[in-house]
Design an enzyme around this catalytic site. Structure first.
Site, PDB file in Angstrom:
ATOM      1  N   CYS A  58      39.781  42.654  -8.886  1.00  0.00           N
ATOM      2  CA  CYS A  58      39.903  41.227  -8.265  1.00  0.00           C
ATOM      3  C   CYS A  58      41.225  40.858  -9.139  1.00  0.00           C
ATOM      4  O   CYS A  58      42.422  40.276  -8.287  1.00  0.00           O
ATOM      5  CB  CYS A  58      39.194  40.355  -7.784  1.00  0.00           C
ATOM      6  N   LYS A  91      23.100  41.450   0.386  1.00  0.00           N
ATOM      7  CA  LYS A  91      23.749  42.471   1.142  1.00  0.00           C
ATOM      8  C   LYS A  91      24.995  43.185   0.237  1.00  0.00           C
ATOM      9  O   LYS A  91      25.983  42.520   0.204  1.00  0.00           O
ATOM     10  CB  LYS A  91      24.282  42.136   2.681  1.00  0.00           C
ATOM     11  N   GLU A 100      47.776  42.324  -1.762  1.00  0.00           N
ATOM     12  CA  GLU A 100      46.757  42.890  -2.721  1.00  0.00           C
ATOM     13  C   GLU A 100      46.576  44.345  -2.094  1.00  0.00           C
ATOM     14  O   GLU A 100      46.386  44.626  -0.887  1.00  0.00           O
ATOM     15  CB  GLU A 100      45.634  42.155  -2.698  1.00  0.00           C
ATOM     16  N   GLU A 150      34.718  34.246  -3.003  1.00  0.00           N
ATOM     17  CA  GLU A 150      35.479  34.752  -4.035  1.00  0.00           C
ATOM     18  C   GLU A 150      36.349  36.145  -3.518  1.00  0.00           C
ATOM     19  O   GLU A 150      35.749  37.222  -2.978  1.00  0.00           O
ATOM     20  CB  GLU A 150      34.468  35.592  -5.104  1.00  0.00           C
TER      21      GLU A 150
HETATM   22  P1  NAP Z   1      35.307  43.893   2.033  1.00  0.00           P
HETATM   23  O1  NAP Z   1      35.740  45.051   2.699  1.00  0.00           O
HETATM   24  O2  NAP Z   1      35.937  42.479   2.220  1.00  0.00           O
HETATM   25  O3  NAP Z   1      33.646  43.914   1.928  1.00  0.00           O
HETATM   26  C1  NAP Z   1      33.092  42.733   1.005  1.00  0.00           C
HETATM   27  C2  NAP Z   1      31.811  42.636   1.348  1.00  0.00           C
HETATM   28  O4  NAP Z   1      31.846  42.199   2.828  1.00  0.00           O
HETATM   29  C3  NAP Z   1      30.923  44.151   1.745  1.00  0.00           C
HETATM   30  O5  NAP Z   1      29.457  44.088   1.523  1.00  0.00           O
HETATM   31  C4  NAP Z   1      31.118  44.187   3.101  1.00  0.00           C
HETATM   32  O6  NAP Z   1      30.194  45.267   3.904  1.00  0.00           O
HETATM   33  C5  NAP Z   1      31.009  43.053   3.838  1.00  0.00           C
HETATM   34  N1  NAP Z   1      31.394  42.759   5.159  1.00  0.00           N
HETATM   35  C6  NAP Z   1      32.323  43.515   5.949  1.00  0.00           C
HETATM   36  N2  NAP Z   1      32.710  42.863   6.902  1.00  0.00           N
HETATM   37  C7  NAP Z   1      31.623  41.778   7.027  1.00  0.00           C
HETATM   38  C8  NAP Z   1      31.416  40.746   7.978  1.00  0.00           C
HETATM   39  N3  NAP Z   1      32.008  40.788   9.140  1.00  0.00           N
HETATM   40  N4  NAP Z   1      30.622  39.908   7.865  1.00  0.00           N
HETATM   41  C9  NAP Z   1      30.089  39.722   6.444  1.00  0.00           C
HETATM   42  N5  NAP Z   1      30.168  40.686   5.716  1.00  0.00           N
HETATM   43  C10 NAP Z   1      31.006  41.551   5.919  1.00  0.00           C
HETATM   44  O7  NAP Z   1      35.926  43.881   0.543  1.00  0.00           O
HETATM   45  P2  NAP Z   1      35.739  45.242  -0.397  1.00  0.00           P
HETATM   46  O8  NAP Z   1      36.941  46.131   0.124  1.00  0.00           O
HETATM   47  O9  NAP Z   1      34.377  45.588  -0.478  1.00  0.00           O
HETATM   48  O10 NAP Z   1      36.229  44.608  -1.716  1.00  0.00           O
HETATM   49  C11 NAP Z   1      37.440  44.490  -2.279  1.00  0.00           C
HETATM   50  C12 NAP Z   1      37.907  42.981  -2.258  1.00  0.00           C
HETATM   51  O11 NAP Z   1      37.232  42.201  -3.071  1.00  0.00           O
HETATM   52  C13 NAP Z   1      39.238  42.792  -2.828  1.00  0.00           C
HETATM   53  O12 NAP Z   1      39.954  41.952  -2.096  1.00  0.00           O
HETATM   54  C14 NAP Z   1      38.861  42.323  -4.259  1.00  0.00           C
HETATM   55  O13 NAP Z   1      39.998  41.309  -4.682  1.00  0.00           O
HETATM   56  C15 NAP Z   1      37.738  41.291  -3.856  1.00  0.00           C
HETATM   57  N6  NAP Z   1      36.939  41.059  -4.954  1.00  0.00           N
HETATM   58  C16 NAP Z   1      36.970  39.597  -5.406  1.00  0.00           C
HETATM   59  C17 NAP Z   1      36.381  39.404  -6.550  1.00  0.00           C
HETATM   60  C18 NAP Z   1      36.614  37.933  -7.218  1.00  0.00           C
HETATM   61  O14 NAP Z   1      35.687  37.546  -7.962  1.00  0.00           O
HETATM   62  N7  NAP Z   1      37.421  37.148  -6.630  1.00  0.00           N
HETATM   63  C19 NAP Z   1      35.575  40.436  -7.209  1.00  0.00           C
HETATM   64  C20 NAP Z   1      35.586  41.611  -6.770  1.00  0.00           C
HETATM   65  C21 NAP Z   1      36.382  41.966  -5.593  1.00  0.00           C
HETATM   66  P3  NAP Z   1      30.571  46.852   4.017  1.00  0.00           P
HETATM   67  O15 NAP Z   1      30.847  47.337   2.731  1.00  0.00           O
HETATM   68  O16 NAP Z   1      29.461  47.441   4.477  1.00  0.00           O
HETATM   69  O17 NAP Z   1      31.676  46.810   5.034  1.00  0.00           O
END
Ligand code: NAP
Length: 485
Positions: free
Chosen positions: A282, A173, A379, A248
């Site tokens: 990230c 997903k 962040e 992650e």
């Molecule tokens: P996010 O809002 O947490 O979303 C990540 C994923 O989770 C998306 O596919 C999102 O779907 C889904 N999601 C949302 N609500 C959910 C739920 N209740 N249950 C299951 N899945 C759900 O994060 P983002 O804004 O896309 O990404 C930014 C974050 O990712 C930052 O904090 C960044 O640091 C982190 N990141 C970490 C790494 C690492 O390697 N540590 C790498 C890249 C990014 P939708 O988009 O449809 O809401």
């Protein structure tokens, strides 16, 4: 063409829902994709479960599974430019960066294709010639793979490649905002010979299908990359059935500059550390921690160079970095900056939403920061860097560790002993010495503390998708005599 891939068939959403995909560089809708709801997510889980339980997939040799990954890499390579264009349109990132991301994705597929066959388990010497004892690795089962929007294809490949190498079946997903390269990736996997049901793709909002995916008792593990708060929700939801969870999450990554560093290299890389992909990384170096004695001159030059960074769309050749992913995200970043200023940070550049189309936000520098400020702790996931200073090595280490995150950090010095001491003392999953950002698929990636659980890439990245089973064989069975006959 329909965009959900369930049980080997491309289908539309059960309820016919669609989502408009917006290019962040100009805010225009440029395509529509099918949008899964809970019924589609359930169908994808069911397909992955039956493909796993039928047993034929796990009996396909690891060499054959590796060959599927190799072929997928080749197919993506043949269409690299198409993949890069799709990635740029979805994310707004420069086409040059997107090309690097696709090339990295191909390298990762090839790495796991090669790594899989090397996991052969081990024999254990029990000291008893009648006992044969071995530890063997088996696939965890059905894996739900949830990915973010900043590196859509790369993040998907970091999960799908080890899942296939391990013999898992999966439901992918991606973020609802950036589905294009996940669709193309799934087609490449199918073309490379991935059997029906083994890989399933659902596009849909986390808010509507996340819970179905993470709570299902038919799912054995969830590997999630995204924000901290979503990560907590995913972990809580998975806890009900004690699923294996790999997380992650975010980072607030310190970049420590000692006075004895190669200052031109440190300066140049400090800009890339935070402003690459407009800070939507990230591991972005969002906390610049500079030795007091050089702080003034270093900062002056850092600000001058940051002000000159050119923002632009993916295909604008003069652009050096792109837009933020959405208007909502830009508003979040701006509120973050305003809060930092209200807590006493000094705004040295940026901090204003520019006029015009697209969700651009300028490089923003907040000086005179202290660790208790929210802008130092939290962040922003945007082009915002905070500045702190130190006078001793111990103080630099203490500052860099004063965060609830622990994803990555860097230290700049020409003193090899000092660089090693600091690297060893930092509580972060990746430490760069005299560099920032590079990673290799052979080396583990992941976070200490609230940056996550588990590792991606490297041998541990494959282990996430494997269970260790101990097989103990007594070749000379006899009554134990513990209880009387
Ligand atoms: P996010 O809002 O947490 O979303 C990540 C994923 O989770 C998306 O596919 C999102 O779907 C889904 N999601 C949302 N609500 C959910 C739920 N209740 N249950 C299951 N899945 C759900 O994060 P983002 O804004 O896309 O990404 C930014 C974050 O990712 C930052 O904090 C960044 O640091 C982190 N990141 C970490 C790494 C690492 O390697 N540590 C790498 C890249 C990014 P939708 O988009 O449809 O809401």
């Amino acid at each position: 063409m329909t965009d959900l891939h369930i049980n080997g068939v491309w289908v539309a959403a059960h309820d016919g829902a669609e989502r408009e995909i917006i290019c962040p560089a100009d805010g225009t809708v440029f395509k529509k994709v099918d949008e899964a709801g809970p019924a589609d997510a359930q169908a994808a889980i069911d397909a992955a479960r039956s493909a796993f339980d039928s047993g034929w997939w796990t009996q396909i040799s690891v060499i054959q599974r590796g060959a599927i990954l190799e072929r997928t890499g080749d197919l993506i390579e043949e269409r690299l430019e198409e993949f890069a264009q799709a990635e740029s349109m979805d994310t707004g990132k420069r086409i040059v960066e997107a090309r690097y991301d696709i090339a990295d994705s191909i390298r990762c597929l090839r790495y796991f294709a090669q790594l899989g066959p090397t996991f052969s388990g081990r024999s254990v010497d029990t000291g008893d010639s009648h006992i044969q004892s071995r530890v063997q690795y088996e696939p965890v089962g059905v894996a739900v793979l949830i990915t973010p929007w900043n590196y859509p294809l790369l993040q998907a490949v970091w999960k799908v490649a080890p899942a296939i190498a391990a013999g898992c079946t999966f439901v992918l997903k991606p973020s609802e905002l950036t589905p294009s390269t996940s669709i193309m990736f799934m087609q490449a996997l199918v073309d490379a010979g991935l059997p029906p049901g083994v890989g399933n793709l659902v596009l849909g909002a986390g808010a509507s299908i996340g819970e179905t995916l993470t709570s299902s008792s038919k799912v054995d593990m969830v590997s999630f990359t995204g924000g901290l708060e979503t990560g907590k929700r995913v972990m809580a939801s998975a806890a009900a059935t004690i699923k294996k969870v790999a997380l992650e999450l975010g980072g607030k990554n310190p970049n420590i500059i000692f006075a004895d560093a190669d200052l031109e290299a440190a300066l140049d890389n400090a800009l890339t550390a935070i402003f690459l992909h407009s800070g939507q990384v990230c591991s972005a170096g969002s906390r610049l921690i500079v030795e007091q004695s050089i702080h003034h001159s270093f900062l002056q030059e850092f600000v001058e160079r940051a002000k000159k960074i050119r923002l632009g769309g993916p295909f604008d050749e003069s652009a050096e970095t792109g837009a933020l992913i959405s208007e909502a995200h830009r508003n979040k970043v701006h509120t973050f900056v305003e809060k930092g200023v209200s807590e006493g940070a000094e705004l040295l550049c940026g901090g204003e939403i520019p006029e015009g189309p697209g969700y651009f936000y300028p490089p923003t520098i907040l000086a005179n920061c202290t660790t208790h400020m929210s802008c130092v702790q939290d962040e922003s996931f945007g082009p915002v860097v905070t500045i702190e200073t130190f006078t001793t090595e111990e103080q630099a280490i203490a500052l860099a560790n004063d965060t609830y995150y622990g994803l990555a950090g860097a230290v700049w010095t020409q003193d090899a002993g000092k660089s090693q001491r600091v690297a060893n003392a930092l509580r972060h999953g990746t430490i760069w010495i005299n560099d920032f950002h590079p990673y290799v698929p052979q080396a583990e990636w992941g976070g200490f503390k609230q940056s996550g659980i588990g590792r991606e890439l490297g041998p541990n990245g494959l282990l996430e998708y494997l269970e260790a089973k101990h097989v103990y064989h007594n070749t000379s069975p006899a009554p134990s005599g513990w209880f009387g006959a």
